[in-house]
Design a protein around this motif. Structure first.
Motif, PDB file in Angstrom:
ATOM      1  N   TRP A   1      23.517  12.951   7.056  1.00 57.39           N
ATOM      2  CA  TRP A   1      23.173  14.092   5.865  1.00 57.39           C
ATOM      3  C   TRP A   1      23.501  14.923   6.041  1.00 57.39           C
ATOM      4  O   TRP A   1      23.874  16.126   5.346  1.00 57.39           O
ATOM      5  N   THR A   2      23.343  16.034   7.339  1.00 61.39           N
ATOM      6  CA  THR A   2      23.609  17.499   7.397  1.00 61.39           C
ATOM      7  C   THR A   2      24.861  17.353   7.695  1.00 61.39           C
ATOM      8  O   THR A   2      25.927  18.295   7.211  1.00 61.39           O
ATOM      9  N   ILE A   3      25.764  16.811   8.565  1.00 63.78           N
ATOM     10  CA  ILE A   3      26.692  16.750   8.786  1.00 63.78           C
ATOM     11  C   ILE A   3      27.570  15.901   7.191  1.00 63.78           C
ATOM     12  O   ILE A   3      28.681  17.237   7.108  1.00 63.78           O
ATOM     13  N   ILE A   4      27.142  15.184   6.320  1.00 61.85           N
ATOM     14  CA  ILE A   4      28.205  14.539   5.207  1.00 61.85           C
ATOM     15  C   ILE A   4      27.577  15.609   4.625  1.00 61.85           C
ATOM     16  O   ILE A   4      28.742  16.335   3.689  1.00 61.85           O
ATOM     17  N   LEU A   5      26.799  16.816   4.036  1.00 63.05           N
ATOM     18  CA  LEU A   5      26.539  17.853   3.271  1.00 63.05           C
ATOM     19  C   LEU A   5      27.380  19.283   3.841  1.00 63.05           C
ATOM     20  O   LEU A   5      27.474  19.617   2.639  1.00 63.05           O
ATOM     21  N   GLY A   6      27.529  19.116   4.916  1.00 62.43           N
ATOM     22  CA  GLY A   6      28.326  20.378   5.844  1.00 62.43           C
ATOM     23  C   GLY A   6      30.155  19.864   5.865  1.00 62.43           C
ATOM     24  O   GLY A   6      30.835  20.966   5.089  1.00 62.43           O
ATOM     25  N   LYS A   7      29.981  19.191   5.446  1.00 63.15           N
ATOM     26  CA  LYS A   7      31.489  18.454   5.674  1.00 63.15           C
ATOM     27  C   LYS A   7      32.103  18.797   3.741  1.00 63.15           C
ATOM     28  O   LYS A   7      33.692  18.928   3.532  1.00 63.15           O
ATOM     29  N   ILE A   8      31.397  18.377   3.307  1.00 59.32           N
ATOM     30  CA  ILE A   8      31.552  18.754   1.466  1.00 59.32           C
ATOM     31  C   ILE A   8      31.838  20.059   1.431  1.00 59.32           C
ATOM     32  O   ILE A   8      33.008  20.730   0.441  1.00 59.32           O
ATOM     33  N   SER A   9      30.953  20.903   2.136  1.00 62.09           N
ATOM     34  CA  SER A   9      31.106  22.007   2.103  1.00 62.09           C
ATOM     35  C   SER A   9      32.219  22.864   2.342  1.00 62.09           C
ATOM     36  O   SER A   9      33.349  23.483   1.704  1.00 62.09           O
ATOM     37  N   THR A  10      32.638  22.359   3.854  1.00 64.88           N
ATOM     38  CA  THR A  10      33.523  23.014   4.592  1.00 64.88           C
ATOM     39  C   THR A  10      35.025  22.295   3.927  1.00 64.88           C
ATOM     40  O   THR A  10      36.077  23.176   3.588  1.00 64.88           O
ATOM     41  N   PHE A  11      34.843  20.855   3.491  1.00 66.53           N
ATOM     42  CA  PHE A  11      36.235  20.222   2.932  1.00 66.53           C
ATOM     43  C   PHE A  11      36.320  21.504   1.346  1.00 66.53           C
ATOM     44  O   PHE A  11      37.576  21.128   0.758  1.00 66.53           O
ATOM     45  N   SER A  12      35.164  21.346   0.336  1.00 66.19           N
ATOM     46  CA  SER A  12      35.588  21.805  -0.942  1.00 66.19           C
ATOM     47  C   SER A  12      36.312  23.121  -0.140  1.00 66.19           C
ATOM     48  O   SER A  12      36.699  23.508  -1.060  1.00 66.19           O
ATOM     49  N   ARG A  13      35.483  24.045   0.394  1.00 67.67           N
ATOM     50  CA  ARG A  13      35.679  25.826   0.776  1.00 67.67           C
ATOM     51  C   ARG A  13      37.704  25.489   1.303  1.00 67.67           C
ATOM     52  O   ARG A  13      38.146  26.722   0.918  1.00 67.67           O
ATOM     53  N   ALA A  14      38.403  24.039   2.462  1.00 66.91           N
ATOM     54  CA  ALA A  14      39.423  24.644   2.847  1.00 66.91           C
ATOM     55  C   ALA A  14      39.575  24.483   1.471  1.00 66.91           C
ATOM     56  O   ALA A  14      41.310  24.883   1.418  1.00 66.91           O
ATOM     57  N   THR A  15      40.012  23.587   0.456  1.00 68.69           N
ATOM     58  CA  THR A  15      40.999  23.319  -0.464  1.00 68.69           C
ATOM     59  C   THR A  15      40.681  24.307  -1.682  1.00 68.69           C
ATOM     60  O   THR A  15      41.894  24.585  -1.566  1.00 68.69           O
ATOM     61  N   LYS A  16      39.870  24.993  -1.872  1.00 71.98           N
ATOM     62  CA  LYS A  16      39.748  25.776  -2.717  1.00 71.98           C
ATOM     63  C   LYS A  16      40.651  27.176  -2.356  1.00 71.98           C
ATOM     64  O   LYS A  16      41.637  27.244  -2.893  1.00 71.98           O
ATOM     65  N   GLU A  17      40.520  27.504  -0.815  1.00 72.64           N
ATOM     66  CA  GLU A  17      40.728  28.068  -0.139  1.00 72.64           C
ATOM     67  C   GLU A  17      42.915  28.197  -0.305  1.00 72.64           C
ATOM     68  O   GLU A  17      43.748  29.479  -0.295  1.00 72.64           O
ATOM     69  N   SER A  18      42.949  27.247   0.443  1.00 73.17           N
ATOM     70  CA  SER A  18      44.482  26.472   0.364  1.00 73.17           C
ATOM     71  C   SER A  18      45.034  26.646  -0.877  1.00 73.17           C
ATOM     72  O   SER A  18      46.684  27.571  -1.261  1.00 73.17           O
TER      73      SER A  18
END
Length: 177
Positions: free
Chosen positions: A18-35
């Motif tokens: 769950w730590t990985i899942i929530l971290g990846k959701i955050s990472t991918f969200s930031r990456a998509t937004k900034e891209s």
């Protein structure tokens, strides 16, 4: 004790997944937004220096990181102005930066896949131990009663469910990531 050990191990695996899942959701969200932001500003920019300044602000964007690496290679090659003398180093820089960006985004996903595939087997181990306890209870009691087999069967069912409870979210999250 074995069933409790299995359950503790599965709890740790669940918390980590769950730590990985929530971290990846955050990472991918930031990456998509900034891209998206980087692409929008990239199309408006008229100079490479403007894009470079934007790329520095968009550190979570894999596109910005690829641009920044290619731009650094371009500056080393040309001094920052004029057409590039050789496109091969720029292409190589782009490929390397893209590979590094993908590797960075994929970090810890192997743990998620491992947890997804191993958790049912850890639960199954608890199941086997619970069934063995049931048979031992039968042998000790000398008669086939519910009281003799119930504790072992209960342990078996609980560890089986726990193994699947840990594996399912990890599989569901791993596939889209």
């Amino acid at each position: 004790p074995v069933a409790m050990s299995v359950l503790v191990l599965l709890l740790i695996a669940s918390l980590y997944s769950w730590t990985i899942i929530l971290g990846k959701i955050s990472t991918f969200s930031r990456a998509t937004k900034e891209s998206k932001r980087f692409i929008r500003e990239f199309r408006k920019a008229s100079r490479l220096q403007e894009i470079s300044a934007l790329a520095i602000k968009c550190k979570a964007s894999p596109l910005a990181m690829v641009f920044e690496d290619v731009y650094e290679t371009y500056k080393r090659q040309t001094g920052g102005s004029g057409p590039p003398r050789n496109l091969t180093p720029l292409e190589r820089s782009a490929q390397t930066a893209a590979s590094e960006s993908i590797t960075n985004l994929e970090r810890r996903l192997t743990w998620l896949a491992t947890i997804a595939s191993v958790s049912p087997f850890v639960g199954l181990f608890g199941t086997v131990i619970g069934i063995m306890d049931s048979f031992l209870g039968l042998g000790t009691a000398g008669a086939a009663t519910l009281r003799a087999v119930a504790p072992g069967i209960a342990e078996a069912l609980i560890t089986t469910v726990a193994g699947h409870f840990v594996a399912v979210p990890a599989v569901v999250a791993y596939n889209p990531f």
